[in-house]
Design an enzyme around this catalytic site. Sequence first.
Site, PDB file in Angstrom:
ATOM      1  N   TRP A   1       1.609   6.789 -18.947  1.00  0.00           N
ATOM      2  CA  TRP A   1       2.471   5.958 -18.096  1.00  0.00           C
ATOM      3  C   TRP A   1       3.068   4.942 -19.052  1.00  0.00           C
ATOM      4  O   TRP A   1       2.366   4.073 -19.562  1.00  0.00           O
ATOM      5  CB  TRP A   1       1.631   5.279 -17.016  1.00  0.00           C
TER       6      TRP A   1
ATOM      7  N   HIS B   1      13.830 -14.499  13.142  1.00  0.00           N
ATOM      8  CA  HIS B   1      14.238 -15.483  12.133  1.00  0.00           C
ATOM      9  C   HIS B   1      14.997 -14.831  10.974  1.00  0.00           C
ATOM     10  O   HIS B   1      15.105 -15.428   9.905  1.00  0.00           O
ATOM     11  CB  HIS B   1      13.008 -16.237  11.606  1.00  0.00           C
TER      12      HIS B   1
ATOM     13  N   GLU C   1       1.393  -2.651   5.269  1.00  0.00           N
ATOM     14  CA  GLU C   1       0.833  -1.465   4.629  1.00  0.00           C
ATOM     15  C   GLU C   1       1.656  -0.216   4.977  1.00  0.00           C
ATOM     16  O   GLU C   1       1.918   0.629   4.120  1.00  0.00           O
ATOM     17  CB  GLU C   1      -0.638  -1.324   5.052  1.00  0.00           C
TER      18      GLU C   1
ATOM     19  N   ASN D   1      -4.911   4.111 -24.304  1.00  0.00           N
ATOM     20  CA  ASN D   1      -4.554   3.623 -22.965  1.00  0.00           C
ATOM     21  C   ASN D   1      -4.616   2.100 -23.034  1.00  0.00           C
ATOM     22  O   ASN D   1      -5.684   1.545 -23.277  1.00  0.00           O
ATOM     23  CB  ASN D   1      -5.576   4.167 -21.948  1.00  0.00           C
ATOM     24  N   GLY D   2      -3.473   1.441 -22.845  1.00  0.00           N
ATOM     25  CA  GLY D   2      -3.471  -0.018 -22.896  1.00  0.00           C
ATOM     26  C   GLY D   2      -2.223  -0.534 -23.591  1.00  0.00           C
ATOM     27  O   GLY D   2      -1.238   0.195 -23.735  1.00  0.00           O
TER      28      GLY D   2
ATOM     29  N   LYS E   1      -1.874   5.393 -10.512  1.00  0.00           N
ATOM     30  CA  LYS E   1      -2.953   5.072  -9.580  1.00  0.00           C
ATOM     31  C   LYS E   1      -3.617   3.748  -9.926  1.00  0.00           C
ATOM     32  O   LYS E   1      -3.877   2.936  -9.058  1.00  0.00           O
ATOM     33  CB  LYS E   1      -3.986   6.199  -9.588  1.00  0.00           C
TER      34      LYS E   1
ATOM     35  N   GLU F   1       6.622   3.737  -1.241  1.00  0.00           N
ATOM     36  CA  GLU F   1       6.132   4.273  -2.501  1.00  0.00           C
ATOM     37  C   GLU F   1       6.197   5.788  -2.598  1.00  0.00           C
ATOM     38  O   GLU F   1       6.348   6.319  -3.691  1.00  0.00           O
ATOM     39  CB  GLU F   1       4.740   3.740  -2.862  1.00  0.00           C
TER      40      GLU F   1
ATOM     41  N   ARG G   1      -3.448   8.712 -13.316  1.00  0.00           N
ATOM     42  CA  ARG G   1      -3.340   7.480 -14.106  1.00  0.00           C
ATOM     43  C   ARG G   1      -1.972   7.317 -14.774  1.00  0.00           C
ATOM     44  O   ARG G   1      -1.675   6.274 -15.350  1.00  0.00           O
ATOM     45  CB  ARG G   1      -4.418   7.454 -15.183  1.00  0.00           C
TER      46      ARG G   1
ATOM     47  N   CYS H   1      -2.877   4.952 -18.674  1.00  0.00           N
ATOM     48  CA  CYS H   1      -2.768   6.326 -19.141  1.00  0.00           C
ATOM     49  C   CYS H   1      -4.138   6.956 -18.971  1.00  0.00           C
ATOM     50  O   CYS H   1      -5.112   6.271 -18.703  1.00  0.00           O
ATOM     51  CB  CYS H   1      -2.372   6.351 -20.607  1.00  0.00           C
TER      52      CYS H   1
ATOM     53  N   LYS I   1       3.524   2.147   2.225  1.00  0.00           N
ATOM     54  CA  LYS I   1       3.275   3.592   2.123  1.00  0.00           C
ATOM     55  C   LYS I   1       4.596   4.348   2.103  1.00  0.00           C
ATOM     56  O   LYS I   1       4.789   5.252   1.309  1.00  0.00           O
ATOM     57  CB  LYS I   1       2.439   4.117   3.292  1.00  0.00           C
TER      58      LYS I   1
HETATM   59  O1  M6R Z   1      -7.003  -0.108  -7.591  1.00  0.00           O
HETATM   60  P1  M6R Z   1      -6.468  -1.284  -6.827  1.00  0.00           P
HETATM   61  O2  M6R Z   1      -6.911  -1.297  -5.412  1.00  0.00           O
HETATM   62  O3  M6R Z   1      -6.766  -2.588  -7.500  1.00  0.00           O
HETATM   63  O4  M6R Z   1      -4.916  -1.090  -6.845  1.00  0.00           O
HETATM   64  C1  M6R Z   1      -4.043  -2.046  -6.319  1.00  0.00           C
HETATM   65  C2  M6R Z   1      -2.662  -1.483  -6.131  1.00  0.00           C
HETATM   66  O5  M6R Z   1      -2.119  -1.090  -7.354  1.00  0.00           O
HETATM   67  C3  M6R Z   1      -2.649  -0.290  -5.173  1.00  0.00           C
HETATM   68  O6  M6R Z   1      -3.205  -0.615  -3.940  1.00  0.00           O
HETATM   69  C4  M6R Z   1      -1.205   0.201  -4.963  1.00  0.00           C
HETATM   70  O7  M6R Z   1      -0.457  -0.745  -4.277  1.00  0.00           O
HETATM   71  C5  M6R Z   1      -1.230   1.542  -4.214  1.00  0.00           C
HETATM   72  N1  M6R Z   1      -0.372   2.480  -4.873  1.00  0.00           N
HETATM   73  C6  M6R Z   1      -0.776   1.430  -2.817  1.00  0.00           C
HETATM   74  O8  M6R Z   1      -0.799   2.639  -2.157  1.00  0.00           O
END
Ligand code: M6R
Length: 615
Positions: free
Chosen positions: A75, A511, A488, A101-102, A610, A495, A27, A2, A492
């Site tokens: 969040w 396979h 990757e 936050n936590g 994030k 998400e 966040r 959060c 992308k």
């Molecule tokens: O802040 P971090 O690099 O540790 O975060 C890791 C993942 O949460 C982050 O890369 C997440 O997968 C992204 N949303 C991908 O775009």
Amino acid sequence: MCGIVGYIGHRDAYPIILNGLQRLEYRGYDSAGIALYDGTDIKLSKTKGKVSDLKSKLENEISTEGTLGIGHTRWATHGVPNDVNSHPHYSNSGDLVIIHNGIIENYESLKKELTKRGYTFKSDTDTEVLINLIEDVKKNDDTKLGKAVQVALNQVVGAYAIAVFDKTKPNEIVVARLGSPLAIGIGEDEFFIASDASPFIEYTKNAIYLEDGEMAIVRRHKDIKVRKIKGDAIVDPYVQELKLNLEQIEKGGYEHFMLKEIYEQPSAILDTFRGRLLSKEAIIKMSGVEDNMKKFLNADRIIIVACGTSWHAGLVAEYIFEDLARIPVEVEYASEFRYRNPVITEKDMVIAISQSGETADTLAAIKLAKSKGAFVFGVCNVVGSSIARETDAGAYTHAGPEIGVASTKAFTTQITVLTLMALRLARAKGTISSSDFRMHLLELEMIPQKVEEALKSDSYVQTIADIYKDSKNFLYLGRGYNFPVALEGALKLKEISYIHAEGYPAAEMKHGPIALIDEQMPVVVIATKKGHYDKVVSNIQEIKARKGKIIGIVTKGDESVKALADFVIEVPETLESLSPLLTTIPLQLLSYYIAVYLGKNVDQPRNLAKSVTVE
Ligand code: M6R
């Protein structure tokens, strides 16, 4: 996961908190709330939804007066996102109010105890339990808020960054952190509190980042008292000068942060090189590596721990470290590593990769590795983050703030740092010749310009995005260095557009995933000239034979794939080891434009945040 903001001083707290919450929405953004002290009472408004929803609700609901206040963007962890579960939360008397936050892990047992003592709870949150615990301590011990917070936190198991104030003593805010970040901005006779420095950069350049296990009493017209939560030790806080500026955290004319950050990659990669890559002298300077060279060279192996996109950067690093420096590498999901009793010795070197530097699983993996005697090196973007501080040494990526939830420039700058490290170690070990080393440096130096060129595919990628936006599934294939890029690219797309996508090593397709291919299936194949090109071309033939739609990512001037594919997107030629820095660009653009065409919230996709500061 959060965002928290607080203010105490001589200005109106409301606009500072509201603006701060907007900057921290990366966040978490499922609900938001603000509590203001208007001189006589606390005025509180909160709602499910985004900070913009809160603004309209709050301004119709309460007066926005007051020079003391706290705010929260959430969040959800405990309790669904709704108005009641939103923060801030009152204590039962209505005197105290908190943002958090936590996660408080033992909240159920604490709640039972408090219920027995007559406390009632409106929400399902762990946070409401904590504020009533603080109230209970304060009442029973007849003590000040600071002491009550300290005693209460000593009964708590979990993670937190909190800010609390008491309407009967409206001249202070008490804050504390364990496992979640908390910064205090120090202005002229005013203080700012936030999860990171972005909410207050236009007001002050001086900040204290609380360490884990510290709390502070922030007092109007006075100073800040910092102390340990456990024991009686007083802490002399380190006041840091902030390098962040306003421009860096604004959209700068782009429709979304994600697009801005995609376009920032040439300059972000340049910033990553700065002072490190000295091609004329043919040297790489990285103090974190230099100071620990012996440890790196004597290590039996490197274990990379990370999550999400950072894990993908770790996979690229596996290829480059093994290829150039001949050091065995294992890449682990931090979330698995931390719980599977891994074999780690003092001869292992652990590299933790994280954009935010706050990812809970990565932090836990670091702590585990350290407890077993391994040396831990951090690759982080956020300066002063928990991971940057928890690791034994490290290298920042210097990508600048990444606000879009989907990581873009964090990925390419992580790969850049890891490439510099691999090259430096290869040189020290003598596993690369000086001419090869020089050639790598020169090629690396050209990467920003080549990324710039790769970005020119933008409008063509838009056309392709429009054609395939309604597909239900996507397959991404790559080999060698470009296998992690395929993963990757798929991540992308998933998400931000919510389209199902899978990344696979191209040769693994036969396979299993080949069964999925029909005329409805777009397959994005990374088929650059170097690196098993002929084999990948054969894979493309296999897709074509099954009527799959082929989008090839190819080296400029390629004709063979062009003849087979439905579309090809060209990237400039480079060394195979550096190709992920280019091939990833069209994949970022493709997912971005598909999400835009589908009307999705690109910067704040559903269910995500994030920085993932919970397990
Ligand atoms: O802040 P971090 O690099 O540790 O975060 C890791 C993942 O949460 C982050 O890369 C997440 O997968 C992204 N949303 C991908 O775009």
